[in-house]
Design a protein around this motif. Structure first.
Motif, PDB file in Angstrom:
ATOM      1  N   GLN A  72      44.044  41.818  40.499  1.00 51.10           N
ATOM      2  CA  GLN A  72      42.776  41.925  41.232  1.00 51.10           C
ATOM      3  C   GLN A  72      41.817  42.887  40.530  1.00 51.10           C
ATOM      4  O   GLN A  72      40.617  42.615  40.422  1.00 51.10           O
ATOM      5  N   LEU A  73      42.350  44.018  40.069  1.00 44.84           N
ATOM      6  CA  LEU A  73      41.493  45.004  39.393  1.00 44.84           C
ATOM      7  C   LEU A  73      40.917  44.428  38.107  1.00 44.84           C
ATOM      8  O   LEU A  73      39.736  44.649  37.788  1.00 44.84           O
ATOM      9  N   VAL A  74      41.740  43.678  37.374  1.00 45.53           N
ATOM     10  CA  VAL A  74      41.264  43.062  36.135  1.00 45.53           C
ATOM     11  C   VAL A  74      40.219  41.986  36.459  1.00 45.53           C
ATOM     12  O   VAL A  74      39.147  41.933  35.849  1.00 45.53           O
ATOM     13  N   ALA A  75      40.525  41.149  37.438  1.00 46.15           N
ATOM     14  CA  ALA A  75      39.583  40.077  37.814  1.00 46.15           C
ATOM     15  C   ALA A  75      38.250  40.662  38.274  1.00 46.15           C
ATOM     16  O   ALA A  75      37.186  40.100  38.012  1.00 46.15           O
ATOM     17  N   GLU A  76      38.327  41.815  38.965  1.00 49.28           N
ATOM     18  CA  GLU A  76      37.119  42.465  39.462  1.00 49.28           C
ATOM     19  C   GLU A  76      36.198  42.863  38.302  1.00 49.28           C
ATOM     20  O   GLU A  76      35.016  42.512  38.286  1.00 49.28           O
ATOM     21  N   GLU A  77      36.751  43.591  37.338  1.00 47.11           N
ATOM     22  CA  GLU A  77      35.924  44.060  36.209  1.00 47.11           C
ATOM     23  C   GLU A  77      35.483  42.898  35.329  1.00 47.11           C
ATOM     24  O   GLU A  77      34.445  42.944  34.685  1.00 47.11           O
ATOM     25  N   LEU A  78      36.297  41.861  35.315  1.00 46.59           N
ATOM     26  CA  LEU A  78      36.010  40.708  34.465  1.00 46.59           C
ATOM     27  C   LEU A  78      34.966  39.776  35.102  1.00 46.59           C
ATOM     28  O   LEU A  78      34.394  38.941  34.436  1.00 46.59           O
ATOM     29  N   GLU A  79      34.726  39.930  36.407  1.00 44.49           N
ATOM     30  CA  GLU A  79      33.888  38.976  37.162  1.00 44.49           C
ATOM     31  C   GLU A  79      34.494  37.579  37.053  1.00 44.49           C
ATOM     32  O   GLU A  79      33.830  36.597  36.738  1.00 44.49           O
ATOM     33  N   ALA A  80      35.811  37.518  37.293  1.00 44.25           N
ATOM     34  CA  ALA A  80      36.526  36.250  37.148  1.00 44.25           C
ATOM     35  C   ALA A  80      36.546  35.468  38.459  1.00 44.25           C
ATOM     36  O   ALA A  80      36.239  36.006  39.518  1.00 44.25           O
ATOM     37  N   ASP A  81      36.939  34.220  38.348  1.00 45.69           N
ATOM     38  CA  ASP A  81      37.188  33.396  39.523  1.00 45.69           C
ATOM     39  C   ASP A  81      38.662  33.628  39.900  1.00 45.69           C
ATOM     40  O   ASP A  81      39.568  33.251  39.156  1.00 45.69           O
ATOM     41  N   ALA A 144      21.361  41.296  27.327  1.00 40.68           N
ATOM     42  CA  ALA A 144      20.848  41.791  28.614  1.00 40.68           C
ATOM     43  C   ALA A 144      20.303  40.657  29.479  1.00 40.68           C
ATOM     44  O   ALA A 144      20.148  40.811  30.691  1.00 40.68           O
ATOM     45  N   GLU A 145      20.019  39.523  28.868  1.00 32.34           N
ATOM     46  CA  GLU A 145      19.443  38.402  29.645  1.00 32.34           C
ATOM     47  C   GLU A 145      20.492  37.456  30.206  1.00 32.34           C
ATOM     48  O   GLU A 145      20.163  36.511  30.916  1.00 32.34           O
ATOM     49  N   VAL A 146      21.764  37.684  29.836  1.00 34.37           N
ATOM     50  CA  VAL A 146      22.795  36.793  30.394  1.00 34.37           C
ATOM     51  C   VAL A 146      23.539  37.498  31.512  1.00 34.37           C
ATOM     52  O   VAL A 146      23.648  38.727  31.545  1.00 34.37           O
ATOM     53  N   SER A 147      24.036  36.707  32.448  1.00 32.27           N
ATOM     54  CA  SER A 147      24.790  37.275  33.574  1.00 32.27           C
ATOM     55  C   SER A 147      26.014  36.399  33.819  1.00 32.27           C
ATOM     56  O   SER A 147      26.124  35.286  33.294  1.00 32.27           O
ATOM     57  N   VAL A 148      26.938  36.915  34.614  1.00 31.38           N
ATOM     58  CA  VAL A 148      28.161  36.168  34.880  1.00 31.38           C
ATOM     59  C   VAL A 148      28.534  36.282  36.353  1.00 31.38           C
ATOM     60  O   VAL A 148      28.333  37.317  36.988  1.00 31.38           O
ATOM     61  N   ALA A 149      29.038  35.204  36.884  1.00 29.87           N
ATOM     62  CA  ALA A 149      29.626  35.209  38.227  1.00 29.87           C
ATOM     63  C   ALA A 149      30.791  34.236  38.212  1.00 29.87           C
ATOM     64  O   ALA A 149      30.659  33.102  37.733  1.00 29.87           O
ATOM     65  N   LYS A 150      31.926  34.688  38.697  1.00 27.74           N
ATOM     66  CA  LYS A 150      33.135  33.847  38.762  1.00 27.74           C
ATOM     67  C   LYS A 150      33.435  33.134  37.442  1.00 27.74           C
ATOM     68  O   LYS A 150      33.747  31.947  37.414  1.00 27.74           O
ATOM     69  N   GLY A 151      33.284  33.846  36.358  1.00 29.52           N
ATOM     70  CA  GLY A 151      33.674  33.288  35.068  1.00 29.52           C
ATOM     71  C   GLY A 151      32.674  32.318  34.477  1.00 29.52           C
ATOM     72  O   GLY A 151      32.931  31.733  33.430  1.00 29.52           O
ATOM     73  N   VAL A 152      31.521  32.139  35.137  1.00 31.07           N
ATOM     74  CA  VAL A 152      30.472  31.261  34.593  1.00 31.07           C
ATOM     75  C   VAL A 152      29.323  32.139  34.106  1.00 31.07           C
ATOM     76  O   VAL A 152      28.756  32.920  34.875  1.00 31.07           O
ATOM     77  N   THR A 189      34.488  43.163  45.021  1.00 33.17           N
ATOM     78  CA  THR A 189      34.532  41.930  45.823  1.00 33.17           C
ATOM     79  C   THR A 189      35.888  41.226  45.730  1.00 33.17           C
ATOM     80  O   THR A 189      36.201  40.372  46.552  1.00 33.17           O
ATOM     81  N   ILE A 190      36.685  41.544  44.736  1.00 32.85           N
ATOM     82  CA  ILE A 190      38.039  40.969  44.609  1.00 32.85           C
ATOM     83  C   ILE A 190      39.072  42.068  44.863  1.00 32.85           C
ATOM     84  O   ILE A 190      39.940  41.942  45.722  1.00 32.85           O
ATOM     85  N   ALA A 191      38.971  43.159  44.105  1.00 33.29           N
ATOM     86  CA  ALA A 191      39.802  44.329  44.414  1.00 33.29           C
ATOM     87  C   ALA A 191      39.368  44.863  45.783  1.00 33.29           C
ATOM     88  O   ALA A 191      38.235  44.673  46.196  1.00 33.29           O
ATOM     89  N   GLY A 192      40.304  45.485  46.472  1.00 35.68           N
ATOM     90  CA  GLY A 192      39.995  46.023  47.802  1.00 35.68           C
ATOM     91  C   GLY A 192      40.080  45.002  48.911  1.00 35.68           C
ATOM     92  O   GLY A 192      39.945  45.341  50.083  1.00 35.68           O
ATOM     93  N   LYS A 193      40.303  43.737  48.558  1.00 31.06           N
ATOM     94  CA  LYS A 193      40.344  42.675  49.569  1.00 31.06           C
ATOM     95  C   LYS A 193      41.801  42.291  49.879  1.00 31.06           C
ATOM     96  O   LYS A 193      42.665  42.349  49.004  1.00 31.06           O
ATOM     97  N   PRO A 194      42.031  41.830  51.108  1.00 32.40           N
ATOM     98  CA  PRO A 194      43.413  41.516  51.528  1.00 32.40           C
ATOM     99  C   PRO A 194      43.867  40.144  51.038  1.00 32.40           C
ATOM    100  O   PRO A 194      44.205  39.264  51.832  1.00 32.40           O
ATOM    101  N   LEU A 195      43.901  39.960  49.741  1.00 28.45           N
ATOM    102  CA  LEU A 195      44.253  38.656  49.174  1.00 28.45           C
ATOM    103  C   LEU A 195      45.754  38.404  49.270  1.00 28.45           C
ATOM    104  O   LEU A 195      46.554  39.336  49.287  1.00 28.45           O
ATOM    105  N   LYS A 196      46.108  37.111  49.261  1.00 23.09           N
ATOM    106  CA  LYS A 196      47.524  36.756  49.215  1.00 23.09           C
ATOM    107  C   LYS A 196      48.091  37.019  47.832  1.00 23.09           C
ATOM    108  O   LYS A 196      47.357  37.090  46.848  1.00 23.09           O
ATOM    109  N   ARG A 197      49.410  37.100  47.795  1.00 20.70           N
ATOM    110  CA  ARG A 197      50.070  37.384  46.528  1.00 20.70           C
ATOM    111  C   ARG A 197      50.036  36.216  45.561  1.00 20.70           C
ATOM    112  O   ARG A 197      50.046  35.064  45.983  1.00 20.70           O
TER     113      ARG A 197
END
Lengths: 721, 153
Positions: A72-81, A144-152, A189-197
């Motif tokens: 979760q911590l990695v996905a958070e910093e990565l802005e992954a899906d 600086a002009e590119v952005s990412v959300a959920k790996g896109v 938004t991913i870390a800190g959340k009660p996600l399933k294992r």
């Protein structure tokens, strides 16, 4: 079989086990590393062309949920899906070859997340920056002009988008940024959340492969009986009958153990039972629980002791007291007893030794393998497999790995799986250390606590397991949770005159790190005695503590939280009584309020425990709740029934019929308060276990007027006098 | 050579008659979802069905089972109840290490079959399998949900 074959097989095992979707953790293939089939963005992050994010994790999953939290911590910093995140275990050999790029593999001391989060979050943040840079380079636009959300990744100006999987190859070639900035946990938004294992499917359909399940063509199996007398040795054995039994390949002497190698484990075990073995008891012929108790009693009043925490003049305070209170407590040996008994598979040749096992410390397993194999580290490898529980047993000693390698060395080239029987696991444990504690407290005429002396007498874990960690003979870990300062485990009370000291007495029965370690008895000793002092002072147990906790706001906050939610000071249901406890360890502040009843027959029922933890940052509140519940099941079972006793140098309790485990009918309702205050990282796998027993013991006193000072509780008659 | 009917197939088993069913299943047939925990019928990790009844296979010799008796392991368990239990297990994120869960799931499905509306007392009495990770409260919740799903409630 070469490494390539192994990796193919491992892949097949993993793939077969992952029919439901997410893959199980399997080792990274050396070919993938060498040939770059799917190049890594960096050591922590691999992104496959289909956008699957593979997080590489040095720490070990054993049921505690660490892998999910780190991912979760990695996905958070990565802005992954998150739906595309999976994980794999680098091997200890790969870690050695890459100068420990994945850090420490030890998964104990509740540090799986707190001691990995920084390196992994920084690795993920660096990977994100590289991925964005790769997209910007491809589009020839400023990053600086590119952005990412959920790996896109998106460039709004030109209305273009791409995915991580498409630019991972280019990103891998970029120079990694240094000191990448990390997100403020408040924005998670991913870390800190009660996600399933991750990787749950295989655990409900029987497909999850633990190391005891390892299979390979031509695999042989080994059963072992090590000398069960602590301090004793193997004298002689007669294997004539066993050697003729079906399937038996060899009967071996491995150090002080007799080993049978056969085609199946059941045949190996059956033949082993037919070996006539004689032991030399050495100095342990008369070693029993009474002799150990005598040894500890002597330490309770011995003049010499190691000091853990001292301020003021406790003897003067006791001498000048209006009233003094004295009590002696004790904690027995207890065994870890994870559901999966110890096991390891090994194959040795003159130039390579490989081990497949479940361990809490892959690097220690590799070092053990190298030493037992007589081969350098780079000629050894350990393939980490999933654990059927650890609880510290598979962290304390890699003795089962050592045995498996020594067995394999006797049959070069042959892959052999060693499995310990449950009896072997009980007899050759690394037990929760045995201690006693004499508590002396002084009160002034107004009932204020003026002095406290805690004299601990008993076993040091480090003296046996890690003697190099002793400080001039003193075991600092003995004082867990009783220290004057520090971020790891600080006493939550300010007492004008205090002395905590330890008369080290080490019987030859091997101790180990057992979930919660020395915090468990320290919390019982201190928190139960706090109730005794409050009673003597005629003050409510919560108010008595609060007066001493003014300078310990985090300790006090969790105590207040359980008191409020637990209904402290308000009437309980008829026949139900409450008890409180608080403690700090592994960087976290914990407290509990237990509700119990004791019927006329003296039967204890723990109805409900309200627990609170301030672990700084809560990476996955749902998994923290499970650790709280699980720690209570583990801690209450120990407090209620479990003791390892010794007779003739040998453990008496050989299986679950004499070493009872808490079951469904004794499990209380658990209500968790997860109250992270931020700014620090505390552990969650162990801390709440500290307060389970003392809260229940204090509630038992409220219910019966009886102080249970000797564990386990079953040894005290709880019927009302 | 003994014959055993496991998960719908009749298989030859090359083992001594006193071999526990558990070890025949794990070592002769390679089905490792059934676990060894204690060997003395205390923990329930080795639970399988024999003719629909839950049995602790570590303490049942293969000589006591004949080829006409239907043995079902976690790998072969199917049907409305088992599937409802597995679904509830995943929804409540029950497993921690997972080692005991094959046995817990088969025990739970048996309980629901016998008691379509299991009470807490039923669960306490019938669910005697050991879990060292302490997933008991989630098991309890998941059993109630699975039972409700099976009843169509």
């Amino acid at each position: 079989m070469n490494a390539l074959d192994f990796n193919r097989r491992t892949f097949l095992v993993g793939a077969g086990a992952s029919a439901g979707g997410l893959t199980l953790g399997f080792s990274i293939s050396d070919e993938a590393l060498a040939q770059g089939a799917t190049p890594e963005v960096n050591a922590w992050v691999v992104i496959r062309p289909d956008d699957t994010i593979v997080v590489r994790i040095g720490r070990q999953e054993m049921g505690q949920g660490t892998i999910t939290g780190l991912a979760q911590l990695v996905a958070e910093e990565l802005e992954a899906d998150w739906a595309k995140v999976t994980y794999e275990y680098p091997t200890p050999g790969q870690n050695v070859a890459r100068k420990r790029v994945w850090g420490d593999f030890a998964t104990s001391g509740s540090r799986g997340i707190r001691n990995s989060e920084k390196a992994m979050r920084e690795g993920a943040a660096a990977a994100r920056m590289m991925l964005l840079q790769a997209a910007a380079d491809e589009w020839k636009v400023p990053v600086a002009e590119v952005s990412v959300a959920k790996g896109v990744i998106t460039h709004k100006g030109s209305n273009r988008s791409t995915t991580y999987g498409k630019v991972a190859g280019a990103a891998a070639k970029l120079t990694p940024p240094t000191n990448p900035p990390l997100k403020d946990p408040k924005t998670w938004t991913i870390a800190g959340k009660p996600l399933k294992r991750l990787a749950q499917d295989g655990k409900v359909n029987g497909k999850q492969v633990y190391s005891i399940d390892f299979q390979a063509p031509g695999l042989l199996n080994a059963a072992v009986k090590d000398c069960p007398i602590w301090g004793g040795s193997l004298k002689s054995f007669d294997a004539a009958a066993a050697e003729k039994m079906p399937g038996v390949k060899k009967v071996l002497k491995i150090e002080n153990a007799v080993v049978v190698v056969a085609d199946t484990w059941w045949r190996a075990k059956t033949a082993l039972d037919a070996v006539k073995i004689e032991y030399d008891s050495g100095k342990s012929a008369n070693l029993d629980s009474k002799a150990i108790d005598d040894m500890l009693n002597e330490g309770l009043t011995a003049t010499e002791a190691f000091i853990g925490n001292q301020s003021g003049d406790v003897q003067a305070a006791i001498k000048g007291a209006a009233r003094t209170v004295e009590a002696t407590y004790s904690m027995p040996y207890q065994n870890h007893a994870p559901m999966e008994p110890m096991n390891a598979t090994a194959r040795w040749t003159a130039d390579k030794c490989e081990v497949w096992t479940s361990t809490q410390n892959g690097e220690a397993a590799l070092a053990t393998t190298s030493q037992a194999a007589g081969l350098p580290l780079d000629k050894c490898e350990v393939y980490r497999m999933d654990l059927g529980g650890g609880f510290g047993r598979r962290a304390t000693s890699q003795d089962y790995v050592r045995q498996s390698v020594l067995i394999a060395k006797e049959m070069p080239g042959q892959q052999i799986k060693l499995i310990w029987s449950r009896e072997e696991d009980q007899l050759r444990g690394c037990y929760h250390p045995i201690t006693k504690c004499k508590m002396t407290g002084s009160l002034d005429k107004d009932g204020n606590l003026t002095g406290l002396h805690m004299r601990i007498s008993g076993q040091s874990i480090l003296a046996t397991i890690r003697p190099e960690a002793l400080d001039k003979g003193r075991d600092p870990a003995t004082f867990q949770g009783l220290n004057a300062g520090g971020a790891e485990g600080r006493l939550g009370y300010t007492i004008p005159n205090i002395l905590v000291d330890h008369a080290m007495r080490n019987p030859p029965v091997r101790p180990g790190f057992w979930r919660g370690v020395n915090n468990n008895q320290n919390a019982i000793y201190l928190e139960c005695f706090m109730d005794e002092l409050a009673k003597e002072a005629g003050v409510d147990a919560l108010e008595f503590r609060r007066k001493l906790m003014k300078d310990h706001p985090k300790h006090l906050a969790v105590l207040n939280a359980v008191a409020e939610k637990g209904g402290w000071g308000k009437p309980a249901e008829k026949g139900v009584f409450r008890g409180l406890a608080q403690h700090m360890g592994y960087g976290s502040y914990v407290a509990a309020c237990a509700e119990v009843s004791v019927n006329d027959a003296g039967t204890l029922k723990v109805h409900r425990i309200v627990a609170a933890t301030d672990c700084g940052h809560a990476v996955n509140p749902a998994q923290i709740e499970r650790q709280i519940e699980g720690s209570f099941a583990y801690g209450l079972g120990a407090a209620m029934f479990q003791e390892i006793t010794i007779k003739g140098g040998k453990v008496v309790e050989e299986n679950f019929d004499s070493y009872p485990i808490l079951r469904m009918d004794d499990m209380p309702a658990v209500e968790s308060i997860i109250a992270p205050t931020g700014g620090f990282w505390g552990g969650v796998g162990e801390p709440t276990i500290f307060v389970a027993a003392p809260a229940v013991l204090n509630a038992i006193f409220a219910a019966t007027g009886k102080r249970v000072r000797n564990m386990p509780i079953k040894n005290t008659d709880l019927r009302k006098a | 050579m003994a014959k055993l009917n496991i998960n719908g197939k009749t298989l030859d088993v090359n083992a001594e008659p006193d071999t526990p069913l558990l070890w025949a299943i794990r070592e002769q047939l390679g089905l490792t979802g059934t676990k060894y925990g204690c060997g003395v019928a205390q923990c329930g990790a080795c639970t399988v069905y024999v003719d629909g009844e839950p049995v602790r296979s570590c303490s049942l010799p293969i000589s006591a089972v004949n080829a006409s008796q239907k043995i079902i392991t976690i790998e072969g368990a199917s049907g409305k109840i088992v599937e409802a239990v597995q679904k509830a297990w995943l929804e409540h994120d029950v497993p921690q290490c997972g080692y005991c869960q094959s046995g817990q799931i088969l025990a739970a499905a048996s309980l629901i079959k016998a008691k379509p509306t299991p009470s807490d007392e039923d669960i306490n009495r019938e669910m005697s399998n050991i879990c060292r990770c302490g997933t008991y409260n989630r098991i309890r919740t998941a059993i109630k949900q699975a039972a409700a799903a099976v009843r169509g409630a």
